[in-house]
Every structure is written in C-alpha cells, then in structure tokens.
Scaffold this active site. Structure first.
Site, PDB file in Angstrom:
ATOM      1  N   LYS A  23      20.213  49.296  72.710  1.00 34.70           N
ATOM      2  CA  LYS A  23      21.599  49.402  73.189  1.00 34.70           C
ATOM      3  C   LYS A  23      22.591  48.971  72.105  1.00 34.70           C
ATOM      4  CE  LYS A  23      21.249  46.328  76.502  1.00 34.70           C
ATOM      5  NZ  LYS A  23      19.872  45.823  76.492  1.00 34.70           N
ATOM      6  N   ARG A  98      25.124  43.218  84.175  1.00 38.04           N
ATOM      7  CA  ARG A  98      23.686  42.972  84.293  1.00 38.04           C
ATOM      8  C   ARG A  98      23.289  42.651  85.723  1.00 38.04           C
ATOM      9  NH1 ARG A  98      22.839  41.372  78.644  1.00 38.04           N
ATOM     10  NH2 ARG A  98      20.687  40.795  78.258  1.00 38.04           N
ATOM     11  N   ARG A 135      11.774  41.910  65.648  1.00 37.81           N
ATOM     12  CA  ARG A 135      13.221  41.956  65.381  1.00 37.81           C
ATOM     13  C   ARG A 135      13.676  40.722  64.604  1.00 37.81           C
ATOM     14  NH1 ARG A 135      17.525  42.915  70.164  1.00 37.81           N
ATOM     15  NH2 ARG A 135      16.835  40.925  71.041  1.00 37.81           N
ATOM     16  N   ARG A 163      15.174  35.708  66.643  1.00 37.74           N
ATOM     17  CA  ARG A 163      15.980  35.102  67.700  1.00 37.74           C
ATOM     18  C   ARG A 163      15.086  34.212  68.542  1.00 37.74           C
ATOM     19  NH1 ARG A 163      19.618  39.541  70.808  1.00 37.74           N
ATOM     20  NH2 ARG A 163      18.818  38.422  72.609  1.00 37.74           N
ATOM     21  N   ARG A 174      12.666  37.485  80.103  1.00 36.29           N
ATOM     22  CA  ARG A 174      13.847  38.363  80.045  1.00 36.29           C
ATOM     23  C   ARG A 174      13.563  39.709  80.690  1.00 36.29           C
ATOM     24  NH1 ARG A 174      14.686  38.291  73.954  1.00 36.29           N
ATOM     25  NH2 ARG A 174      16.343  39.806  74.254  1.00 36.29           N
TER      26      ARG A 174
HETATM   27  P1  ADP Z   1      19.097  41.446  75.188  1.00 35.08           P
HETATM   28  O1  ADP Z   1      18.389  41.703  73.918  1.00 35.08           O
HETATM   29  O2  ADP Z   1      18.264  40.721  76.228  1.00 35.08           O
HETATM   30  O3  ADP Z   1      19.787  42.664  75.731  1.00 35.08           O
HETATM   31  P2  ADP Z   1      21.641  40.087  74.762  1.00 35.08           P
HETATM   32  O4  ADP Z   1      21.952  39.802  73.359  1.00 35.08           O
HETATM   33  O5  ADP Z   1      22.404  41.164  75.473  1.00 35.08           O
HETATM   34  O6  ADP Z   1      20.084  40.308  74.826  1.00 35.08           O
HETATM   35  O7  ADP Z   1      21.810  38.753  75.660  1.00 35.08           O
HETATM   36  C1  ADP Z   1      21.198  37.540  75.290  1.00 35.08           C
HETATM   37  C2  ADP Z   1      21.339  36.531  76.430  1.00 35.08           C
HETATM   38  O8  ADP Z   1      22.742  36.305  76.710  1.00 35.08           O
HETATM   39  C3  ADP Z   1      20.761  36.960  77.770  1.00 35.08           C
HETATM   40  O9  ADP Z   1      19.376  36.713  77.863  1.00 35.08           O
HETATM   41  C4  ADP Z   1      21.579  36.097  78.727  1.00 35.08           C
HETATM   42  O10 ADP Z   1      21.129  34.759  78.717  1.00 35.08           O
HETATM   43  C5  ADP Z   1      22.951  36.126  78.101  1.00 35.08           C
HETATM   44  N1  ADP Z   1      23.781  37.252  78.603  1.00 35.08           N
HETATM   45  C6  ADP Z   1      24.281  38.291  77.873  1.00 35.08           C
HETATM   46  N2  ADP Z   1      25.000  39.128  78.648  1.00 35.08           N
HETATM   47  C7  ADP Z   1      24.951  38.624  79.901  1.00 35.08           C
HETATM   48  C8  ADP Z   1      25.479  39.024  81.159  1.00 35.08           C
HETATM   49  N3  ADP Z   1      26.204  40.156  81.284  1.00 35.08           N
HETATM   50  N4  ADP Z   1      25.230  38.258  82.250  1.00 35.08           N
HETATM   51  C9  ADP Z   1      24.509  37.126  82.143  1.00 35.08           C
HETATM   52  N5  ADP Z   1      23.984  36.682  81.002  1.00 35.08           N
HETATM   53  C10 ADP Z   1      24.189  37.404  79.878  1.00 35.08           C
END
Ligand code: ADP
Length: 225
Positions: A23, A98, A135, A163, A174
């Site tokens: 994404k 989400r 990654r 990460r 996750r």
């Molecule tokens: P991913 O690779 O899981 O898509 P992101 O970089 O989008 O990771 O998000 C990392 C973390 O930030 C998530 O695991 C969550 O803890 C938090 N997070 C990000 N966006 C949201 C959201 N819209 N609602 C709740 N938590 C979020």
C-alpha cells in the site's frame, strides 16, 4: 482559464490491504504522479514516536506490539490532516481507515467532497510474512528501502534497520488484527461503484499499471475522478 480546481479533478483515494501488501509503495507513486498528498497514518505515528510527542508516547507500546491505536485518536489525526489546504483536491490515504468506526467517521469527514475511491490490494498470507521479514526501513527518515541489498537509505543516507513490528511474532499479531478489524471494511465498501480489488502479488510496476487502469475505468464509468 480554468481554476486549479477545475483542471485537477478530485481523487479521494483509500488504500486497503494487509500489512506488507505494498500500500505504502503504491500510495507514494500515485501521490507523486497525481500530485496529491499521501497521508500514511503509520508514518504519522512513527514520526510522533520518534519526536516523543504526547500522541507518540501514548501509541508506542501498542504499535510495537502490533495492536491498533484507539479510533478516537486516529480519527482526530486524520480529520485535522484532511482539513489542510493541500488535501482540498484529493488525497491518498494509506493505513486509514482500519476499523468500521474509522470508516464511518471518514465518510462523514469527506461528505460533500466527492466519492471515496477504495482499492483493496490482495496478497496471499505466506507472501506477506516473507515480505515483512525482509523489509528494511531507514532509521533516520523512516523511508521504506526499495532494495534490501543497499546498506544505507537512498534518500538521506541513514542506516537501514528492520521495523520492530516486522518481527515474525508481531507480524502474526498484526495479520490477526487485520483479519478481525480491517477485513470487515471490504464488506463495508464493496457494494460501492468506486470499489476495486487489485492483485498485489505481482511486481510493483505491474501493480501500478493495474491501479492506473482501475482508476481510468472508474472514471470512464462516470465516477468523477
Ligand atoms: P502496516 O505495515 O501494518 O500497514 P502501518 O505503518 O500502516 O503498518 O502501521 C503501523 C502501526 O501503526 C499499526 O500496527 C498500528 O499500531 C498503528 N496504526 C496505523 N494506522 C492506524 C489506524 N488507522 N488505526 C489504528 N492504528 C493504526
């Protein structure tokens, strides 16, 4: 002479998909080619953690454990960001919504600003786990490293690191959270004429082409993009 608003039609884009679906990479590309702000809630939160802001300090533990941050906090962050001038003609949202609560709040926030276009990027689970394990991101600027044989960030020269939440155990958590809380969004959006499913298990350029085609098709069917 048309105003900038007339010459650049609105594209309110939401990228759905599991962690590791690509994404962020695709959102970055669309944001560059269409000159729209990419709004990544993960990036916003990581920056807040890095800068030790109150939101960052409160979010850190949940992020490192792979849990979601509370809806109220996330909705406030996105509402504020979408009210900024650069998001007036559209945006690319990566990582939000989400949950169903976030999705219905987003509908209210963008009410009167044109339709939401929703792309669901689909990738098999075993591919996601493999991708996340390899990654690397930049420890300085947080940018995803495009190729894992580089030892420094191509953007700022910072050291590349894994990460914390990409460790195998946390990735499982996750993915579980994704299935429980985010997959229901597919039902929430799928009846809309602006919903498209995209195969994300293909090389990044092929995925970008598929997204361009999907956006052009939506446009041709009368969805004003
Ligand atoms: P991913 O690779 O899981 O898509 P992101 O970089 O989008 O990771 O998000 C990392 C973390 O930030 C998530 O695991 C969550 O803890 C938090 N997070 C990000 N966006 C949201 C959201 N819209 N609602 C709740 N938590 C979020």
């Amino acid at each position: 002479m048309g105003s900038p608003r007339e010459s650049s039609p609105t594209l309110n884009l939401v990228m759905l998909g599991p962690p590791g679906a690509g994404k962020g990479t695709q959102a970055e590309r669309i944001s560059r080619t269409r000159r729209l702000p990419k709004i990544s809630t993960g990036d916003i939160l990581r920056e807040a953690v890095h800068n030790r802001t109150p939101v960052g300090c409160a979010a850190r533990e949940d992020m490192e454990a792979g849990r979601l941050i509370g809806d109220e906090v996330m909705i406030a962050i996105v509402r504020e960001r979408l009210s900024q001038e650069d998001a007036r003609n559209g945006f690319v949202l990566d990582g939000f919504p989400r949950t169903i609560t976030q999705a219905s709040a987003l509908d209210r926030i963008v009410d009167g600003r044109g339709p939401l276009v929703v792309l669901d990027i689909v990738v098999p689970e075993e591919v996601l786990v493999r991708r996340l394990a390899s990654r690397r991101i930049c420890g300085e600027c947080g940018q995803n490293a495009a190729v894992d044989w580089l030892s420094v960030c191509g953007k700022c020269g910072g050291q590349l690191i894994a990460r914390i939440d990409d460790g195998t155990e946390i990735v499982r958590e996750r993915l579980g959270v994704y299935h429980r809380q985010t997959v229901p969004l597919v039902d929430y959006y799928s009846a809309r004429p602006t919903f498209r499913r995209i195969d994300g298990n293909l090389p990044p350029d092929v995925v970008t082409d598929a997204i361009d085609t999907a956006l052009a098709e939506a446009s041709a069917r009368g969805v004003h993009l």
